[in-house]
Design a protein around this motif. Structure first.
Motif, short mmCIF file in Angstrom:
data_model
loop_
_atom_site.label_atom_id
_atom_site.label_comp_id
_atom_site.label_asym_id
_atom_site.label_seq_id
_atom_site.Cartn_x
_atom_site.Cartn_y
_atom_site.Cartn_z
N GLU A 197 0.77 39.00 1.03
CA GLU A 197 2.47 40.04 0.85
C GLU A 197 2.38 41.15 2.26
O GLU A 197 3.56 40.93 2.58
N GLN B 274 2.78 39.77 5.08
CA GLN B 274 3.84 38.96 5.03
C GLN B 274 5.04 40.28 5.98
O GLN B 274 5.56 40.00 6.38
N PHE C 106 9.22 35.49 3.74
CA PHE C 106 8.27 36.51 2.55
C PHE C 106 8.82 36.58 1.13
O PHE C 106 8.60 36.12 0.53
N GLN D 3 6.90 34.82 -1.57
CA GLN D 3 6.73 35.51 -3.04
C GLN D 3 6.81 34.94 -3.85
O GLN D 3 6.46 34.14 -5.82
N HIS E 254 4.80 32.52 -5.03
CA HIS E 254 3.38 33.28 -5.10
C HIS E 254 3.44 33.75 -7.49
O HIS E 254 2.41 33.79 -8.24
#
Length: 133
Positions: free
Chosen positions: A60, A63, A71, A75, A78
């Motif tokens: 991240e 990114q 992004f 995210q 994730h």
């Protein structure tokens, strides 16, 4: 699972961290092949949980550094993975290391990693490499 060049995203840090995650999953697969998966699941789950904090943080940060347009969506993926890991952790704490838990965790983590690397992380690599040309 086997590391193959087609899994490479072309960013050394990300590729090396992916190799570590695959190594951990393979250790659990090996333990299962020798009838020791139930004994190995807690260690593997803890490693994946801890290592993804580092890996997702590194990914991240890259990114953000390279203004990766995907992004926010990445995210979220994730965060969903971390949530799923927490569910497996709770299941391990409440039910113990059952054969079903080992099997479903193996399937979940291996398929998620391959799919995520092959589709989502490759997009990051393409983006970063396009800016570094």
């Amino acid at each position: 699972m086997e590391w193959k060049d087609e899994l490479s995203v072309g960013v050394e840090l990300i590729d090396n961290e992916h190799k570590e995650l695959i190594r951990a999953v393979n250790e659990l697969f090996d333990a299962c092949m020798h009838g020791k998966g139930r004994a190995k699941i807690a260690e593997t789950l803890k490693f994946v949980e801890n290592y993804t904090v580092k890996h997702f943080g590194d990914e991240e940060a890259l990114q953000k550094k390279y203004n990766y347009p995907g992004f926010p969506a990445h995210q979220k993926l994730h965060k969903a993975f971390v949530s799923d890991l927490q569910n497996y952790k709770r299941q391990l704490e409440t039910e113990g290391p059952t054969v079903n838990l080992v099997a479903t965790f193996n399937t979940f983590v291996s398929s998620w990693l391959i799919k995520h690397i092959s589709i989502e992380d490759k997009k990051i690599g393409i983006h970063i490499r396009s800016l570094n040309q």
